[in-house]
Design a protein around this motif. Structure first.
Motif, mmCIF file in Angstrom:
data_model
loop_
_atom_site.group_PDB
_atom_site.id
_atom_site.type_symbol
_atom_site.label_atom_id
_atom_site.label_comp_id
_atom_site.label_asym_id
_atom_site.label_seq_id
_atom_site.Cartn_x
_atom_site.Cartn_y
_atom_site.Cartn_z
ATOM 1 N N PRO A 95 20.497 -2.165 3.176
ATOM 2 C CA PRO A 95 19.525 -3.151 2.664
ATOM 3 C C PRO A 95 18.279 -3.269 3.533
ATOM 4 O O PRO A 95 17.160 -3.385 3.011
ATOM 5 C CB PRO A 95 20.329 -4.453 2.663
ATOM 6 C CG PRO A 95 21.747 -4.033 2.534
ATOM 7 C CD PRO A 95 21.855 -2.749 3.289
ATOM 8 N N ASP A 96 18.451 -3.231 4.848
ATOM 9 C CA ASP A 96 17.287 -3.300 5.736
ATOM 10 C C ASP A 96 16.390 -2.080 5.566
ATOM 11 O O ASP A 96 15.159 -2.195 5.568
ATOM 12 C CB ASP A 96 17.746 -3.400 7.191
ATOM 13 C CG ASP A 96 17.987 -4.836 7.639
ATOM 14 O OD1 ASP A 96 17.165 -5.705 7.316
ATOM 15 O OD2 ASP A 96 19.003 -5.090 8.314
ATOM 16 N N GLN A 97 16.989 -0.911 5.431
ATOM 17 C CA GLN A 97 16.190 0.300 5.267
ATOM 18 C C GLN A 97 15.485 0.321 3.919
ATOM 19 O O GLN A 97 14.380 0.859 3.792
ATOM 20 C CB GLN A 97 17.070 1.534 5.451
ATOM 21 C CG GLN A 97 17.534 1.729 6.894
ATOM 22 C CD GLN A 97 18.269 3.027 7.131
ATOM 23 O OE1 GLN A 97 18.172 3.972 6.345
ATOM 24 N NE2 GLN A 97 19.012 3.101 8.224
ATOM 25 N N GLU A 98 16.095 -0.279 2.899
ATOM 26 C CA GLU A 98 15.430 -0.364 1.597
ATOM 27 C C GLU A 98 14.184 -1.247 1.678
ATOM 28 O O GLU A 98 13.144 -0.917 1.086
ATOM 29 C CB GLU A 98 16.385 -0.908 0.549
ATOM 30 C CG GLU A 98 17.422 0.089 0.092
ATOM 31 C CD GLU A 98 18.312 -0.446 -1.011
ATOM 32 O OE1 GLU A 98 18.729 0.340 -1.868
ATOM 33 O OE2 GLU A 98 18.591 -1.667 -1.013
ATOM 34 N N VAL A 99 14.272 -2.353 2.388
ATOM 35 C CA VAL A 99 13.095 -3.217 2.543
ATOM 36 C C VAL A 99 12.004 -2.477 3.312
ATOM 37 O O VAL A 99 10.810 -2.569 2.977
ATOM 38 C CB VAL A 99 13.474 -4.532 3.236
ATOM 39 C CG1 VAL A 99 12.224 -5.360 3.549
ATOM 40 C CG2 VAL A 99 14.425 -5.346 2.361
ATOM 41 N N ALA A 100 12.400 -1.736 4.351
ATOM 42 C CA ALA A 100 11.412 -0.956 5.106
ATOM 43 C C ALA A 100 10.732 0.070 4.213
ATOM 44 O O ALA A 100 9.504 0.258 4.278
ATOM 45 C CB ALA A 100 12.095 -0.264 6.286
ATOM 46 N N ALA A 101 11.504 0.733 3.359
ATOM 47 C CA ALA A 101 10.921 1.702 2.433
ATOM 48 C C ALA A 101 9.973 1.016 1.452
ATOM 49 O O ALA A 101 8.904 1.552 1.118
ATOM 50 C CB ALA A 101 12.026 2.434 1.680
#
Length: 508
Positions: free
Chosen positions: A408-414
């Motif tokens: 989830p954190d990496q999706e927000v970063a993307a």
């Protein structure tokens, strides 16, 4: 009495010490770079980690030693940033990291290390390796890489000019500048810093696009336990949780309601199903466009992953079928062969890919760009949607299968990087988080809690116009990165020719 001289290895022989010292530095650099990627998210460590890799290449006295250093750097980083893969397949976790490391192994074998332009060559090698990893095989796997770790840093603004390819090049040049500074070469360090600094400034002042209106958008998060598989979860429970959350929205207060990916799972087409009737009724109650992520089973053990649009009158008026599917997540490449090597019981069927740009329509005909889940990690999918008229970017996703916050954190970063690239606001909805609102300058203005049942809402600007990245894409910057990789060698050849031309011929 003569002095004793140390015994040197024969020329061309690679010693263990020649490999070990740069290898250890590369592993340390990979671990430091991993700390820049979410959920840790210490963006400066990505620049330092790239600097360590550059130093490791410069310390290595042979091509094999540089190849080993490059591969170990990437392996150390990816084993940290893709731990979530273990939730599905432990063997796949290792294989995926090794596959990504091969690109950096090749980069190490090719990188030039001498001359004035060595830092440029190292940055080009890192950029080419990262770019190829994001594209091949199986359409690439960009998660957990160097550009993602810069989503919260000042260099993220370079994505407006050249996407993640330019962002990677800028971060690698910054790392090379740090390496030059450690070698006490301030002029070279300053020259290497010039490109990332100028690119970040230009990207930050580049206009995101002209605002032409706004929409009131709500992102629905049904909530529930995390770390669960789709095969272990009752589809009706997931649907009911999102319907309950959606029903907390007061009719007439929103224009568009975004449900996440996989909020509804059906045995066949949506039209005529009981769930389809309930979604139509909810759209009528809201008086808004309702966008719902639906899985529709197909014959021959296939399925579609789509985002459907219900108009305010309840009519099913549009759909976007996910184009960029997750290998070994939504389909198994080479299934017959792979099934003999690993357990595919958690992936018993394959998705059918859609075609075309992700565009759905708002209540007044506004063009809504859509990328589904994994597609948010690929700039070309959001670029396709916005170049086809998308005025805002919507990201229905689903990371409920992962127990930790890493995905989830990496999706927000993307999503933050896609906002920089496209110059559009981004709204993301996920069943158990993170749902989020992101401005065109990558600022997260709202973010849900993991596992909670929530509805995020706000008035979102609609924009038209292009950013430099929308016009050029990644290809131009990949060519520039290849030129950077070749520059030291070309400069050395030119210098050698000039020296031979100036040196007088020797007497016979």
């Amino acid at each position: 009495m003569g002095c004793l001289s140390p015994k040197l290895p024969p020329i061309g022989v690679v010693t263990s010490a020649d490999v070990l010292r740069p290898a250890l530095l590369a592993v340390l650099g990979g671990l430091v770079a991993a700390a820049s990627v979410q959920p840790v998210g210490l963006w400066p460590s990505g620049l330092v980690g790239a600097g360590f890799l550059t130093l490791a290449w410069w310390q290595a006295r042979s091509r094999p030693a540089r190849a080993v250093a490059g591969g170990l750097w990437a392996l150390a980083m990816l084993l940290c940033t893709t731990i979530w893969v273990i939730d599905f397949q432990a063997v796949g976790y290792v294989v995926l990291a090794l596959l990504g490391a091969t690109f950096f192994t090749a980069a190490g074998a090719l990188v030039p290390t001498g001359g004035t332009w060595a830092g440029v060559g190292a940055a080009g090698a890192i950029t080419v390796a990262e770019s190829l990893r994001a594209r091949v095989p199986f359409q690439g796997f960009p998660m957990g890489g160097l550009p993602q770790g810069q989503a919260a840093g000042p260099l993220a603004a370079t994505a407006r000019l050249g996407g993640t390819t330019l962002l990677t090049l800028a971060a690698a040049l910054f790392g090379a500048a740090l390496a030059e500074a450690l070698r006490r070469r301030p002029l070279q360090a300053g020259a290497l810093l010039l490109v990332p600094v100028v690119a970040a400034v230009l990207g930050s002042v580049a206009a995101p696009g002209e605002q032409v209106g706004s929409l009131r958008i709500a992102a629905v998060q049904g909530g529930g336990p995390r770390g669960t598989r789709a095969v272990e979860t009752a589809a009706r429970d997931v649907f009911d949780s999102h319907l309950a959350a959606s029903r907390t929205i007061v009719p007439g207060t929103v224009d568009v309601v975004l449900w996440p990916e996989n909020a509804v799972s059906l045995d066949g087409p949506t039209a005529g199903s009981p769930e389809g009737d309930e979604m139509a009724a909810e759209a009528r109650r809201l008086g808004a466009v309702l966008l719902v992520g639906v899985i529709e089973d197909l014959p021959d053990n296939r399925f579609r992953n789509a985002q459907l649009a219900f108009a305010p009158d309840g009519q099913l008026v549009g759909r976007y079928d996910k184009v960029h599917l997750v290998p070994f997540g939504e389909y198994a490449p080479l299934r017959e062969l792979v099934s003999k090597l690993v357990d595919l019981s958690l992936l018993p069927r394959d998705a059918l890919a859609g075609t075309g740009p992700g565009i759905l329509l708002g209540p007044g005909g506004q063009r809504l760009g859509v990328v589904i889940s994994y597609e948010v990690f690929f700039g070309d999918r959001s670029r396709s949607a916005i170049r086809n008229g998308g005025q805002v970017l919507l990201v229905p996703t689903n990371a409920a299968s992962y127990a930790t916050s890493q995905v989830p954190d990496q999706e927000v970063a993307a999503a933050r990087l896609r906002a920089w690239e496209t110059g559009r606001d981004v709204v993301q909805a996920a069943p158990t988080g993170f749902s989020a609102f992101v401005t065109p300058d990558g600022e997260v203005t709202q973010r849900s809690d993991l596992g909670a049942q929530q509805v995020l809402s706000g008035r979102v600007p609609l924009r038209t116009g292009s950013t430099p990245y929308l016009r050029t894409g990644d290809q131009l910057w990949l060519i520039i990165a290849l030129a950077c990789l070749a520059l030291p060698g070309l400069a050395a050849l030119a210098e050698g020719r000039a020296r031979r031309h100036l040196d007088p011929p020797s007497d016979p």
